[in-house]
Write an enzyme that holds these catalytic residues in place. Structure first.
Site, PDB file in Angstrom:
ATOM      1  N   ASP A 117       3.454  14.080  16.140  1.00 44.45           N
ATOM      2  CA  ASP A 117       3.376  14.002  13.957  1.00 44.45           C
ATOM      3  C   ASP A 117       2.299  14.053  13.187  1.00 44.45           C
ATOM      4  OD1 ASP A 117       4.729  14.235  11.723  1.00 44.45           O
ATOM      5  OD2 ASP A 117       5.547  11.872  11.776  1.00 44.45           O
TER       6      ASP A 117
ATOM      7  N   LEU B   3       0.439  -1.087   0.350  1.00 39.96           N
ATOM      8  CA  LEU B   3       0.396  -0.305   0.054  1.00 39.96           C
ATOM      9  C   LEU B   3       1.038   1.142  -0.089  1.00 39.96           C
ATOM     10  CD1 LEU B   3      -2.899  -0.917   2.712  1.00 39.96           C
ATOM     11  CD2 LEU B   3      -3.277  -0.987   0.438  1.00 39.96           C
TER      12      LEU B   3
ATOM     13  N   GLY C 139       7.768   6.464   7.224  1.00 42.68           N
ATOM     14  CA  GLY C 139       9.166   7.042   8.102  1.00 42.68           C
ATOM     15  C   GLY C 139       9.997   5.769   8.311  1.00 42.68           C
TER      16      GLY C 139
ATOM     17  N   GLY D  14       8.371   2.449   8.392  1.00 43.08           N
ATOM     18  CA  GLY D  14       7.848   0.766   7.665  1.00 43.08           C
ATOM     19  C   GLY D  14       7.151   0.619   6.277  1.00 43.08           C
ATOM     20  N   THR D  15       6.971  -0.137   5.894  1.00 40.93           N
ATOM     21  CA  THR D  15       5.605  -0.321   4.774  1.00 40.93           C
ATOM     22  C   THR D  15       4.628  -0.865   5.134  1.00 40.93           C
ATOM     23  OG1 THR D  15       8.216  -0.716   3.338  1.00 40.93           O
ATOM     24  CG2 THR D  15       6.389  -1.533   2.717  1.00 40.93           C
TER      25      THR D  15
ATOM     26  N   LYS E 275       4.581   2.909   1.618  1.00 45.67           N
ATOM     27  CA  LYS E 275       5.574   3.309   2.252  1.00 45.67           C
ATOM     28  C   LYS E 275       6.381   4.332   3.353  1.00 45.67           C
ATOM     29  CE  LYS E 275      10.368   1.899   2.739  1.00 45.67           C
ATOM     30  NZ  LYS E 275      12.422   1.819   1.970  1.00 45.67           N
TER      31      LYS E 275
ATOM     32  N   LYS F  92       1.857  -2.831   8.840  1.00 50.35           N
ATOM     33  CA  LYS F  92       3.304  -2.130   9.064  1.00 50.35           C
ATOM     34  C   LYS F  92       3.579  -2.878  10.067  1.00 50.35           C
ATOM     35  CE  LYS F  92       3.714   1.566  11.616  1.00 50.35           C
ATOM     36  NZ  LYS F  92       3.059   3.115  12.036  1.00 50.35           N
TER      37      LYS F  92
END
Length: 623
Positions: free
Chosen positions: A465, A345, A349, A351-352, A347, A367
């Site tokens: 964040d 889906l 900061g 992980g993917t 990527k 994730k």
């Protein structure tokens, strides 16, 4: 005693022998680690540099010689390091081991005669710190020359004028308002020393940008210098990750080596003897395993593996954070639910993300956290934070995986992705896909989610964040706050947060998070990030074209103070309802981005402002 009954005792006899010999074998292993972890010299194009702890280049340094996250590459004859998975790597111009400083520069600058930066990036604050040797340069784009500017604070950028026909200026801080018909292009970090040379005419603007900026690495800070000065080589304990490991010629020490060394020739002889003994023991074990066929013996052997490192890690994790309402999955189960990670889906900061489904068919987003990122703080933060939440505007954590080095977070699948996928500068896309009413509902939903985090939980949570990338949308475009990797937990009585180093994404970080001179860090830091995100949604600030001359395409807060009514009409046409919605969002956002934290409203007040009458809202003071 029957011979068959004595067989299960043989493995324990061998274990006793191993217990006697392993300390000496450990000395031998530590001697090899001492030599493996010695700094090595490399050449990348014309740059000669040394790779020592915590860095690695290529695969010739084992895991116990470097700290995760400090991976260097020599690509196209340029030395690079990745400090943000969302951006291209930065070029390493210098490594200062004495001061733990990296000098970095965007390699794209080398391909242009007048580099004008326009980007946001996030550093991994678990392994890097911002440095006081940098200053923030604010660049302005003006359609006409500014002849009345005070030369002591504003400086022209001649090369940019030659390239675009526009007039560019910069200042080293942003205490004053924007001037004339100018708009802010982008903030960028540069070295204070280089900026001062440019001011006095000793460096060109291009040279200043190519001098780059500095980051301080945190791994090994303090103790690694002690280790090297005592004759050792710094290393990384892959089990006790925070341990200050120093490999010495005669063994392993904490922080620095003990006095005295072992003669290398004697050490080599000991190694040869111990290797022979170890080989003999290994052969014996293989024979015993082959002979032992009875079920009782197999059970004894399998009991040796019962307490794995993973299970011990999970027990420690759960003991620290209490009972969790989420399920723990094995890595094999995660692999099955994602069909071996076939549907990617995106990527981020840390992980993917892959699409998957639970055994009952419920769609999920998985994730997988990058193994090299820090020491697991992001993973623990996210599980510990989000397990305490239950709100319609907070993404739901369904489970997690902590299986050896494999870490994964399993969420409800959000079919409409994140806010980042929408190009807010394309008004036709907003009208056809979202519409101003739906956009307003998203803004209100995020505000309610933040209000819940700040006040509705037993343990208050500050996210740190907030940005479009971390706002997910379900099938009805209901917003869900996600990615709690940088979050901080505090009790309901706490109003001030202790924070070491800046965290977040440049462009959304509140001033007090970057510099405590602006005030204390608190939940008001999330309020600032929220306000910047709302302004981006309303005006498309992130997708600014630095060469444009149309004020309707170059939205920034300073422009809005003088042109809020004009901008609302440009954005909404003759739609009176939409004009009122956009004006309300702008006014609330401008209150949220006040420079001093005490001047910003709480998220509860923000929700009331959004849901109240627009006639009750006034334009806030200009920061």
């Amino acid at each position: 005693m029957h011979p068959a009954e004595t067989l299960p005792l043989l493995p324990f006899v061998l274990l006793l022998l191993l217990a006697c010999i392993l300390p000496s074998l450990s000395d031998a292993e530590n001697y090899y680690r001492y030599t493996d972890c010695a700094p090595k010299n490399y050449t990348c194009r014309t740059m000669n540099f040394t790779v020592g702890y915590p860095f690695q280049i290529g695969t010739d340094r084992p895991d116990y010689c470097r700290y995760p996250g400090y991976y260097l590459t020599c690509t196209d004859d340029v030395l690079l390091i990745n400090i943000d998975d969302g951006m291209k790597p930065f070029q390493v111009k210098n490594i200062d081991y004495g001061n733990h400083l990296l000098t970095l520069v965007d390699p794209n600058f080398a391909a242009t005669t007048c580099p004008l930066p326009n980007y946001n990036f996030t550093i991994n604050t678990t392994i890097f710190d911002y440095n006081d040797r940098n200053t923030m340069m604010i660049i302005y784009n003006c359609s006409t020359p500014q002849t009345s500017l005070p030369a002591a604070s504003i400086y022209s950028i001649p090369c940019a004028e030659e390239m675009s026909g526009q007039y560019y200026y910069y200042r080293l801080n942003d205490e004053d308002s924007a001037f004339g018909n100018c708009v802010t292009v982008s903030p960028v970090f540069v070295q204070i020393s280089a900026a001062n040379l440019f001011i006095h005419g000793n460096l060109s603007f291009e040279d200043v940008m190519n001098e780059g900026f500095m980051l301080r690495w945190t791994a090994g800070k303090g103790w690694c210098s002690d280790c090297v000065s005592s004759g050792g080589n710094c290393g990384y304990n892959t089990v006790a990750r925070d341990q200050q490991t120093c490999y010495c010629p005669n063994g392993t020490a904490i922080r620095n080596c003990t006095t005295g060394t072992v003669d290398s020739s004697k050490m080599r002889k000991r190694i040869e003897v111990f290797i022979g003994i170890g080989s003999g023991l290994f052969v014996c074990l293989c024979l015993i395993v082959f002979v032992l066929k009875c079920k009782k013996s197999r059970d004894i052997l399998f009991c040796w593996k019962k307490k794995s490192k993973t299970s011990l890690c999970v027990e420690s994790f759960i003991q620290k954070y209490g009972s969790l309402n989420t399920k723990w999955y094995k890595y094999s189960e995660v692999k099955r639910m994602t069909k071996s990670f076939t549907d990617k889906l995106g990527k981020g900061g840390y992980g993917t993300v892959y699409k998957g489904s639970l055994p009952n068919g419920h769609p999920v987003a998985v994730k997988m956290l990058t193994e090299s990122k820090g020491n697991g703080e992001e993973f623990i933060n996210e599980v510990a934070s989000i397990s305490r939440t239950s709100h319609v505007n907070i993404v739901r954590l369904l489970g997690f995986c902590l299986d050896g080095s494999k870490r994964a977070l399993i969420y409800d699948f959000m079919p409409n992705g994140s806010l980042e996928r929408f190009n807010f500068t394309d008004r036709s896309q907003i009208e056809s896909t979202l519409g101003w009413n739906k956009l307003f509902e998203i803004v209100v939903g995020v505000a309610r989610g933040l209000e819940y985090l700040h006040r509705g939980c037993n343990t208050r949570i500050v996210h740190f964040d907030i940005k479009p990338h971390n706002i997910l949308l379900d099938q009805d475009f209901c917003p869900k706050i996600s990615d709690f990797g940088l979050a901080k937990l505090c009790t309901s009585k706490e109003s001030i947060i202790s924070l070491i180093g800046a965290r977040g994404t440049i462009g959304y970080i509140a001033p007090e998070v970057f510099s405590r001179n602006f005030g204390v860090v608190s939940s008001k830091s999330d309020v600032y990030s929220y306000g910047m995100m709302v302004l981006e949604m309303v005006g498309g600030r992130k997708n600014l074209d630095v060469t444009t001359t149309s004020s309707s395409e170059t939205y920034f807060p300073h422009y809005l103070y003088k042109n809020i009514n004009q901008y609302c009409v440009e954005a909404c046409g003759d739609n009176g309802e939409a004009i009122e919605i956009v004006r309300k969002m702008i006014l609330v956002a401008l209150w949220c981005i006040q420079t001093m934290p005490d001047d910003r409203p709480s998220m509860s007040r923000v929700v009331n402002m959004l849901e109240g009458d627009i006639s009750d809202l006034q334009l806030p003071p200009k920061p």
